[in-house]
Design a protein around this motif. Structure first.
Motif, mmCIF file in Angstrom:
data_model
loop_
_atom_site.group_PDB
_atom_site.id
_atom_site.type_symbol
_atom_site.label_atom_id
_atom_site.label_comp_id
_atom_site.label_asym_id
_atom_site.label_seq_id
_atom_site.Cartn_x
_atom_site.Cartn_y
_atom_site.Cartn_z
ATOM 1 N N PHE A 1 0.840 -1.189 0.000
ATOM 2 C CA PHE A 1 0.000 0.000 0.000
ATOM 3 C C PHE A 1 0.878 1.243 0.000
ATOM 4 C CE2 PHE A 1 -2.306 3.393 2.302
ATOM 5 C CZ PHE A 1 -3.346 3.562 1.401
ATOM 6 N N GLY A 2 0.700 2.080 -0.982
ATOM 7 C CA GLY A 2 1.318 3.392 -0.983
ATOM 8 C C GLY A 2 2.782 3.442 -1.354
ATOM 9 N N VAL A 3 3.394 2.279 -1.667
ATOM 10 C CA VAL A 3 4.801 2.276 -2.064
ATOM 11 C C VAL A 3 4.946 1.427 -3.327
ATOM 12 C CG1 VAL A 3 5.724 2.691 0.245
ATOM 13 C CG2 VAL A 3 5.227 0.354 -0.461
ATOM 14 N N ASP A 4 6.191 1.206 -3.756
ATOM 15 C CA ASP A 4 6.452 0.481 -4.995
ATOM 16 C C ASP A 4 6.208 -1.012 -4.807
ATOM 17 O OD1 ASP A 4 7.366 2.896 -6.110
ATOM 18 O OD2 ASP A 4 9.343 2.576 -5.226
ATOM 19 N N MET A 5 5.573 -1.628 -5.813
ATOM 20 C CA MET A 5 5.327 -3.061 -5.739
ATOM 21 C C MET A 5 5.602 -3.715 -7.086
ATOM 22 S SD MET A 5 1.141 -3.410 -5.664
ATOM 23 C CE MET A 5 1.244 -5.199 -5.567
ATOM 24 N N TYR A 6 5.989 -4.986 -7.017
ATOM 25 C CA TYR A 6 6.213 -5.785 -8.222
ATOM 26 C C TYR A 6 6.028 -7.246 -7.871
ATOM 27 C CZ TYR A 6 8.337 -7.982 -12.247
ATOM 28 O OH TYR A 6 8.549 -8.766 -13.347
ATOM 29 N N THR A 7 5.370 -7.991 -8.738
ATOM 30 C CA THR A 7 5.203 -9.428 -8.597
ATOM 31 C C THR A 7 5.441 -10.039 -9.964
ATOM 32 O OG1 THR A 7 3.481 -9.111 -6.913
ATOM 33 C CG2 THR A 7 3.624 -11.292 -7.936
ATOM 34 N N GLY A 8 6.480 -10.848 -10.131
ATOM 35 C CA GLY A 8 6.721 -11.382 -11.458
ATOM 36 C C GLY A 8 7.829 -12.406 -11.530
ATOM 37 N N PHE A 9 7.873 -13.072 -12.673
ATOM 38 C CA PHE A 9 8.883 -14.083 -12.949
ATOM 39 C C PHE A 9 10.140 -13.417 -13.513
ATOM 40 C CE2 PHE A 9 5.779 -17.246 -12.216
ATOM 41 C CZ PHE A 9 4.606 -16.834 -12.835
ATOM 42 N N ILE A 10 11.273 -14.041 -13.299
ATOM 43 C CA ILE A 10 12.524 -13.533 -13.836
ATOM 44 C C ILE A 10 12.689 -14.062 -15.262
ATOM 45 C CG2 ILE A 10 15.030 -13.434 -13.551
ATOM 46 C CD1 ILE A 10 14.621 -13.939 -10.577
ATOM 47 N N LYS A 11 12.874 -13.158 -16.214
ATOM 48 C CA LYS A 11 13.013 -13.562 -17.606
ATOM 49 C C LYS A 11 14.254 -14.417 -17.826
ATOM 50 C CE LYS A 11 12.438 -10.934 -21.091
ATOM 51 N NZ LYS A 11 11.594 -11.898 -21.844
ATOM 52 N N LYS A 12 14.119 -15.386 -18.729
ATOM 53 C CA LYS A 12 15.220 -16.271 -19.125
ATOM 54 C C LYS A 12 15.821 -16.988 -17.921
ATOM 55 C CE LYS A 12 16.482 -13.463 -23.133
ATOM 56 N NZ LYS A 12 17.584 -12.814 -23.888
ATOM 57 N N ALA A 13 14.994 -17.375 -16.969
ATOM 58 C CA ALA A 13 15.514 -17.969 -15.739
ATOM 59 C C ALA A 13 14.850 -19.298 -15.381
ATOM 60 C CB ALA A 13 15.355 -16.995 -14.572
ATOM 61 N N ALA A 14 13.578 -19.504 -15.720
ATOM 62 C CA ALA A 14 12.921 -20.780 -15.431
ATOM 63 C C ALA A 14 13.540 -21.880 -16.292
ATOM 64 C CB ALA A 14 11.424 -20.669 -15.697
ATOM 65 N N THR A 15 13.575 -23.113 -15.765
ATOM 66 C CA THR A 15 14.196 -24.216 -16.497
ATOM 67 C C THR A 15 13.347 -25.486 -16.401
ATOM 68 O OG1 THR A 15 15.530 -24.898 -14.585
ATOM 69 C CG2 THR A 15 16.535 -23.338 -16.131
ATOM 70 N N ILE A 16 13.435 -26.323 -17.440
ATOM 71 C CA ILE A 16 12.864 -27.675 -17.457
ATOM 72 C C ILE A 16 14.041 -28.604 -17.719
ATOM 73 C CG2 ILE A 16 11.064 -29.171 -18.381
ATOM 74 C CD1 ILE A 16 9.993 -26.490 -17.397
ATOM 75 N N THR A 17 14.392 -29.441 -16.751
ATOM 76 C CA THR A 17 15.616 -30.237 -16.830
ATOM 77 C C THR A 17 15.367 -31.682 -16.402
ATOM 78 O OG1 THR A 17 16.177 -29.569 -14.566
ATOM 79 C CG2 THR A 17 17.111 -28.242 -16.350
ATOM 80 N N ASP A 18 16.391 -32.520 -16.589
ATOM 81 C CA ASP A 18 16.440 -33.854 -15.990
ATOM 82 C C ASP A 18 17.852 -34.052 -15.465
ATOM 83 O OD1 ASP A 18 16.058 -36.430 -15.149
ATOM 84 O OD2 ASP A 18 15.944 -37.318 -17.155
ATOM 85 N N LEU A 19 18.143 -33.388 -14.370
ATOM 86 C CA LEU A 19 19.507 -33.344 -13.844
ATOM 87 C C LEU A 19 19.991 -34.692 -13.326
ATOM 88 C CD1 LEU A 19 19.125 -30.003 -11.852
ATOM 89 C CD2 LEU A 19 20.264 -30.288 -14.066
ATOM 90 N N ASP A 20 19.092 -35.489 -12.750
ATOM 91 C CA ASP A 20 19.490 -36.783 -12.188
ATOM 92 C C ASP A 20 19.286 -37.944 -13.156
ATOM 93 O OD1 ASP A 20 16.762 -36.732 -12.141
ATOM 94 O OD2 ASP A 20 16.552 -36.962 -9.968
#
Length: 239
Positions: free
Chosen positions: A136-155
């Motif tokens: 309330f009344g100040v700066d806000m942000y809610t979001g995903f980081i670009k180029k950062a989510a991953t789909i892997t099979d590390l194990d």
């Protein structure tokens, strides 16, 4: 009326203190596709991006879709959907049972994994990830980081891991924001939770600390991977 929230364009960094102005100054229409560009060239499973109209109509999710994609692994076909709510008004009551309240700002993010196994005809929700910022009344942000989510099979067990880094900010000064990286393998959840780092050029001025979930502490492969991802994406850059 639902307020609008700024999304960072591809030409911008997701962290930039210069854009943290008033809500009114940064209002903008939510885009239907953010193009998160989910990449990890060394470890990634091959995925196929979906446009909104390609998402099956029977899938139930909230928010505006900013990214969606599909892939196959040992468990079946998978569809991953990222959504944002944008900023909206909500009632914060003074105490439980009270009729008095203040109007605050809130914004939400969701990620849904829908899965269809070989013996199933339709996709079913496997898990849902949810988080939010109340402000309330100040700066806000809610979001995903670009180029950062991953789909892997590390194990290398044939079951994909989904890792999702994101940021929550509510502040009126120079304090770090909240940062989290949530990972799922099947329905097991792993996490790093902490704060963004305030950085000048490549130097961390303050912030950037985190804690690992108990599940992550016992998995060396996943822990090392997420720690490296944290170091890559933790910085909020000063001009």
């Amino acid at each position: 009326m639902i307020k609008k929230i700024t999304l960072i364009t591809a030409a911008s960094l997701i962290f930039n203190l210069a854009i943290c102005q008033t809500t009114e100054e940064k209002e903008k229409q939510l885009e239907a596709e953010l193009k998160l560009e989910i990449t990890d060239t060394k470890n990634s499973i091959k995925t196929i991006p979906l446009i909104y109209d390609e998402i099956p109509k029977n899938l139930n999710f909230r928010g505006t879709v900013v990214e969606s994609l599909k892939w196959k692994d040992a468990l079946g076909e998978n569809i991953l959907v990222f959504t944002l709510s944008g900023s909206f008004d909500w009632k914060e009551y003074y105490k439980s049972g009270s009729q008095k309240y203040d109007i605050q700002d809130k914004s939400e993010l969701y990620v849904y994994l829908f899965q269809k196994r070989s013996n199933q005809n339709q996709f079913q929700m496997k898990w849902r990830m949810y988080d939010y910022t109340k402000c309330f009344g100040v700066d806000m942000y809610t979001g995903f980081i670009k180029k950062a989510a991953t789909i892997t099979d590390l194990d290398k067990d044939g079951i994909s891991e989904v890792s999702i880094p994101y940021v929550l900010i509510c502040r009126g000064g120079m304090d770090p924001g909240t940062m989290k990286i949530i990972m799922y393998e099947d329905d097991t959840k792993y996490a790093l939770r902490g704060e963004t780092a305030i950085c000048k050029q490549k130097e961390v001025m303050y912030g950037g600390t985190y804690k690992a979930s108990e599940s992550l502490k016992t998995n060396r492969i996943f822990n090392e991977y997420l720690e490296k991802r944290w170091e890559m994406h933790k910085c909020e850059k000063l001009n």
